[in-house]
Design a protein around this motif. Structure first.
Motif, PDB file in Angstrom:
ATOM      1  N   PHE A 116      -4.007   1.974   5.437  1.00  0.00           N
ATOM      2  CA  PHE A 116      -3.723   3.287   4.837  1.00  0.00           C
ATOM      3  C   PHE A 116      -3.633   4.387   5.894  1.00  0.00           C
ATOM      4  O   PHE A 116      -2.806   5.297   5.793  1.00  0.00           O
ATOM      5  CB  PHE A 116      -4.816   3.629   3.817  1.00  0.00           C
ATOM      6  CG  PHE A 116      -4.497   4.814   2.958  1.00  0.00           C
ATOM      7  CD1 PHE A 116      -3.813   4.658   1.767  1.00  0.00           C
ATOM      8  CD2 PHE A 116      -4.883   6.098   3.330  1.00  0.00           C
ATOM      9  CE1 PHE A 116      -3.508   5.741   0.969  1.00  0.00           C
ATOM     10  CE2 PHE A 116      -4.585   7.191   2.545  1.00  0.00           C
ATOM     11  CZ  PHE A 116      -3.889   7.009   1.363  1.00  0.00           C
ATOM     12  N   ALA A 117      -4.500   4.321   6.909  1.00  0.00           N
ATOM     13  CA  ALA A 117      -4.548   5.374   7.936  1.00  0.00           C
ATOM     14  C   ALA A 117      -3.243   5.481   8.726  1.00  0.00           C
ATOM     15  O   ALA A 117      -2.934   6.550   9.262  1.00  0.00           O
ATOM     16  CB  ALA A 117      -5.713   5.119   8.880  1.00  0.00           C
ATOM     17  N   GLN A 118      -2.477   4.406   8.790  1.00  0.00           N
ATOM     18  CA  GLN A 118      -1.227   4.425   9.547  1.00  0.00           C
ATOM     19  C   GLN A 118      -0.109   5.188   8.833  1.00  0.00           C
ATOM     20  O   GLN A 118       0.898   5.521   9.459  1.00  0.00           O
ATOM     21  CB  GLN A 118      -0.779   2.984   9.827  1.00  0.00           C
ATOM     22  CG  GLN A 118      -1.734   2.243  10.737  1.00  0.00           C
ATOM     23  CD  GLN A 118      -1.230   0.865  11.096  1.00  0.00           C
ATOM     24  OE1 GLN A 118      -0.102   0.515  10.794  1.00  0.00           O
ATOM     25  NE2 GLN A 118      -2.073   0.084  11.758  1.00  0.00           N
ATOM     26  N   ILE A 146       3.271  10.148   6.588  1.00  0.00           N
ATOM     27  CA  ILE A 146       4.287   9.975   5.532  1.00  0.00           C
ATOM     28  C   ILE A 146       3.735  10.395   4.180  1.00  0.00           C
ATOM     29  O   ILE A 146       4.372  11.143   3.433  1.00  0.00           O
ATOM     30  CB  ILE A 146       4.769   8.504   5.491  1.00  0.00           C
ATOM     31  CG1 ILE A 146       5.410   8.124   6.814  1.00  0.00           C
ATOM     32  CG2 ILE A 146       5.744   8.280   4.350  1.00  0.00           C
ATOM     33  CD1 ILE A 146       5.643   6.626   6.983  1.00  0.00           C
ATOM     34  N   LEU A 147       2.537   9.913   3.869  1.00  0.00           N
ATOM     35  CA  LEU A 147       1.952  10.168   2.547  1.00  0.00           C
ATOM     36  C   LEU A 147       1.591  11.634   2.343  1.00  0.00           C
ATOM     37  O   LEU A 147       1.670  12.144   1.221  1.00  0.00           O
ATOM     38  CB  LEU A 147       0.702   9.303   2.355  1.00  0.00           C
ATOM     39  CG  LEU A 147       0.922   7.785   2.339  1.00  0.00           C
ATOM     40  CD1 LEU A 147      -0.407   7.058   2.324  1.00  0.00           C
ATOM     41  CD2 LEU A 147       1.759   7.379   1.142  1.00  0.00           C
ATOM     42  N   SER A 148       1.203  12.327   3.386  1.00  0.00           N
ATOM     43  CA  SER A 148       0.795  13.728   3.256  1.00  0.00           C
ATOM     44  C   SER A 148       1.972  14.637   2.896  1.00  0.00           C
ATOM     45  O   SER A 148       1.764  15.745   2.407  1.00  0.00           O
ATOM     46  CB  SER A 148       0.149  14.217   4.551  1.00  0.00           C
ATOM     47  OG  SER A 148       1.062  14.118   5.626  1.00  0.00           O
ATOM     48  N   ARG A 149       3.198  14.159   3.120  1.00  0.00           N
ATOM     49  CA  ARG A 149       4.387  14.952   2.788  1.00  0.00           C
ATOM     50  C   ARG A 149       5.008  14.534   1.466  1.00  0.00           C
ATOM     51  O   ARG A 149       6.137  14.907   1.154  1.00  0.00           O
ATOM     52  CB  ARG A 149       5.415  14.836   3.923  1.00  0.00           C
ATOM     53  CG  ARG A 149       5.026  15.623   5.161  1.00  0.00           C
ATOM     54  CD  ARG A 149       5.967  15.392   6.317  1.00  0.00           C
ATOM     55  NE  ARG A 149       5.662  14.148   7.016  1.00  0.00           N
ATOM     56  CZ  ARG A 149       6.291  13.758   8.117  1.00  0.00           C
ATOM     57  NH1 ARG A 149       7.258  14.504   8.632  1.00  0.00           N
ATOM     58  NH2 ARG A 149       5.953  12.627   8.705  1.00  0.00           N
ATOM     59  N   ASP A 150       4.263  13.783   0.680  1.00  0.00           N
ATOM     60  CA  ASP A 150       4.719  13.358  -0.653  1.00  0.00           C
ATOM     61  C   ASP A 150       3.764  13.892  -1.709  1.00  0.00           C
ATOM     62  O   ASP A 150       2.562  14.001  -1.472  1.00  0.00           O
ATOM     63  CB  ASP A 150       4.780  11.826  -0.718  1.00  0.00           C
ATOM     64  CG  ASP A 150       5.274  11.326  -2.059  1.00  0.00           C
ATOM     65  OD1 ASP A 150       6.487  11.430  -2.321  1.00  0.00           O
ATOM     66  OD2 ASP A 150       4.439  10.856  -2.850  1.00  0.00           O
ATOM     67  N   VAL A 166       0.836  -1.209   0.000  1.00  0.00           N
ATOM     68  CA  VAL A 166       0.000   0.000   0.000  1.00  0.00           C
ATOM     69  C   VAL A 166       0.865   1.252   0.000  1.00  0.00           C
ATOM     70  O   VAL A 166       0.613   2.211  -0.741  1.00  0.00           O
ATOM     71  CB  VAL A 166      -0.946   0.001   1.218  1.00  0.00           C
ATOM     72  CG1 VAL A 166      -1.716   1.311   1.309  1.00  0.00           C
ATOM     73  CG2 VAL A 166      -1.916  -1.165   1.139  1.00  0.00           C
ATOM     74  N   LEU A 167       1.919   1.250   0.814  1.00  0.00           N
ATOM     75  CA  LEU A 167       2.785   2.422   0.919  1.00  0.00           C
ATOM     76  C   LEU A 167       3.533   2.689  -0.379  1.00  0.00           C
ATOM     77  O   LEU A 167       3.556   3.824  -0.870  1.00  0.00           O
ATOM     78  CB  LEU A 167       3.778   2.217   2.067  1.00  0.00           C
ATOM     79  CG  LEU A 167       4.763   3.364   2.337  1.00  0.00           C
ATOM     80  CD1 LEU A 167       4.009   4.628   2.751  1.00  0.00           C
ATOM     81  CD2 LEU A 167       5.765   2.966   3.404  1.00  0.00           C
TER      82      LEU A 167
END
Length: 416
Positions: A239-241, A245-249, A207-208
C-alpha cells in the motif's frame, strides 16, 4: 360386544369400543357383523363419521392405536420431529435460493435467523456451501448473507471465508458483494480469519484497483482499521508504494488517511513521508491531494515531520499560493502558526515589501488576499482579547470594592 343404538355420536361410540377392547371381549371375526346395523344410522347422520367408523373396524388392532389420540409425550415428540422436518425443508438449498427472488421472502428468512438455534445455522451454512459467491452478489441475497454472518460462530465464519477468500479482492468492488465482505472483516476475531482476508490482497494490482474503487475503498479501510498492524506487514509494504497515486484520487485519499492514522511502524511512516515529499507540489496542487497535506499538517504539527513540512511549505510558498487548491494549505499554515512564527516567516519571505505595497502582486498571485487579511484579523483578535481581559479585571475590582464597602457599612452599624 353391545352398544346402545341411541348413541350415534362417534365420540360416545368410540368410548364404548375402548371399554370393550380394554376388557378383551371383542372378537375380530364378529366386528363387521356387529356394527352393520349401526352403519346406516351413522351414514344418515354424518358421512364423515361413517368413513372414519368404517376404516376403524378392521381385524387388526393397529388401526385402533392409530385412530385414538396418543399420549402427551408421544404428541410432543411428534410435534418436535415435524418442526425439525419443517425447518429442514424451509432452510433447504432450493428454498433459500428461491427466496432471494423477492424482497419479501428474504426479509422473512432474515427475521427467522435470529430465532434459530446453532444447529439450524450450521445446517444453513452446509446447505449453501458452494453458493456464497453467487449469494453475496445477489440484490437480496447479500442482506441475508450479512445477517447470517452476524449469527454464525467463528468456525462457521471460517468455512464461509475459505470459500470467499480467493475472490474477495475482485468482489469487494461489486455494489452488493461489498456489504457482506465488510461484515466479514468487522466480525473477524482470530488470526486465521485475518490471514484468509489478507490472502486475497497479496498482489500490487489488486490493492491498487480496490483502493481506487468506491466500494473497494471501504473494504480497504476496514482491513486497515480492524486487522492488527503486525499481521498486515506485507499489505502495508504494498500500500505504501501507491501513496502518491492514491492521494490524488477521491476514494484512494480516504484509504490513505486511514492508513497513516493506523500505521505506527517507523519504516513504513518514513517511506510514506518520503513519497509525499518527493511529490509534494503535485499532491498539494491536486483537488484531493491538498486535503492530505492539510491532514498531515494538523497531525504532525508538533512532530519532527511537521517541522520539515513547514520548511517545505515556506520554501515553495510562492508556487503553492498561486494555485487554487494548494492555497488552502497556505491558509491552514497561517492559522496554525503563532504571531511570532508569522512575523519570522514574512520577514524571510522574498518580495514581502513590494507585495505589501501592491506593485508586484502578480509574482505571487493570491498571496496578498489572505496572508495580510489573516494577519489583520489575528491582530484585531489580539487587541480584542486584551480589551476583554482589561474589562474583566476592572469588573472584578469594582465588585471587590463594592463588597468591601458593604462589609464596612455592616460593621459600622453593628458598632453603633
Amino acid at each position: 360386544m353391545s352398544i346402545s343404538p341411541e348413541r350415534y355420536c362417534l365420540g360416545g361410540l368410540m368410548k364404548d369400543i375402548e371399554k370393550e377392547l380394554s376388557a378383551g371381549d371383542c372378537d375380530n371375526s364378529n366386528d363387521i357383523t356387529t356394527y352393520k346395523s349401526t352403519q346406516d344410522k351413522l351414514l344418515s347422520s354424518n358421512d364423515t363419521c361413517f368413513t372414519q367408523f368404517n376404516t376403524f373396524f378392521s381385524p387388526s388392532l393397529e388401526n385402533y392405536t392409530n385412530f385414538f389420540p396418543k399420549s402427551k409425550k408421544e404428541e410432543s415428540e411428534k410435534s418436535d420431529s415435524e418442526d425439525e422436518e419443517e425447518n429442514q425443508s424451509q432452510f433447504s438449498q432450493k428454498n433459500i435460493l428461491a427466496a432471494f427472488n423477492s424482497q419479501k421472502t428474504t426479509k422473512q428468512l432474515q427475521k427467522s435467523l435470529s430465532e434459530e438455534p446453532v444447529e439450524t445455522i450450521d445446517l444453513i451454512v452446509k446447505e449453501l456451501k458452494g453458493h456464497f459467491k453467487e449469494i453475496i452478489k445477489n440484490r437480496n441475497g447479500n442482506y441475508f448473507c450479512s445477517d447470517l454472518l452476524k449469527v454464525c460462530n467463528q468456525e462457521q465464519r471460517i468455512e464461509i471465508l475459505k470459500e470467499l477468500s480467493p475472490f474477495i479482492s475482485e468482489d469487494c468492488t461489486h455494489e452488493f458483494a461489498t456489504h457482506p465482505i465488510q461484515h466479514l472483516i468487522e466480525l473477524a476475531s482470530s488470526e486465521e480469519e485475518y490471514k484468509l482476508l489478507l490472502a486475497s490482497f497479496n498482489d500490487f494490482n489488486k490493492v491498487l484497483l480496490a483502493s481506487l474503487n468506491q466500494n473497494g475503498s471501504f473494504v480497504i479501510q476496514k482491513l486497515i482499521v480492524n486487522i492488527p498492524e503486525k499481521l498486515r506487514v506485507q499489505f502495508n509494504i504494498i500500500f505504501a508504494q501507491f501513496i502518491s497515486i492514491l492521494s490524488r484520487d477521491m476514494y484512494g485519499l480516504c484509504a490513505v488517511k486511514k492508513f497513516i492514522g493506523y500505521t505506527k511502524n517507523e519504516l513504513i511512516v518514513k517511506q510514506v513521508f518520503n513519497t509525499i515529499i518527493k511529490n509534494f507540489v503535485s499532491i498539494a496542487s491536486n483537488q484531493y491531494g491538498n486535503y492530505l497535506i492539510q491532514y498531515l499538517l494538523e497531525k504532525w504539527w508538533k512532530t519532527p515531520e511537521g517541522v520539515f513540512l513547514k520548511k517545505i511549505i515556506a520554501s515553495k510558498f510562492q508556487i503553492l499560493s498561486g494555485n487554487h487548491y494548494s492555497s488552502y494549505i497556505c491558509r491552514l499554515f497561517f492559522k496554525l502558526c503563532s504571531n511570532e512564527e508569522k512575523k519570522e516567516f514574512l520577514s524571510n519571505l522574498n518580495n514581502y515589501k513590494t507585495i505589501k505595497g501592491g506593485s508586484q502582486q502578480t509574482k505571487m498571485p493570491g498571496l496578498n488576499k489572505f496572508i495580510f487579511e489573516d494577519k489583520e484579523k489575528t491582530d484585531k483578535k489580539d487587541k480584542n482579547d486584551k480589551k476583554d481581559k482589561k474589562e474583566k479585571k476592572e469588573k472584578k475590582e469594582k465588585k471587590e470594592t463594592k463588597e468591601e464597602t458593604k462589609e464596612k457599612n455592616i460593621n459600622k452599624k453593628k458598632e453603633k
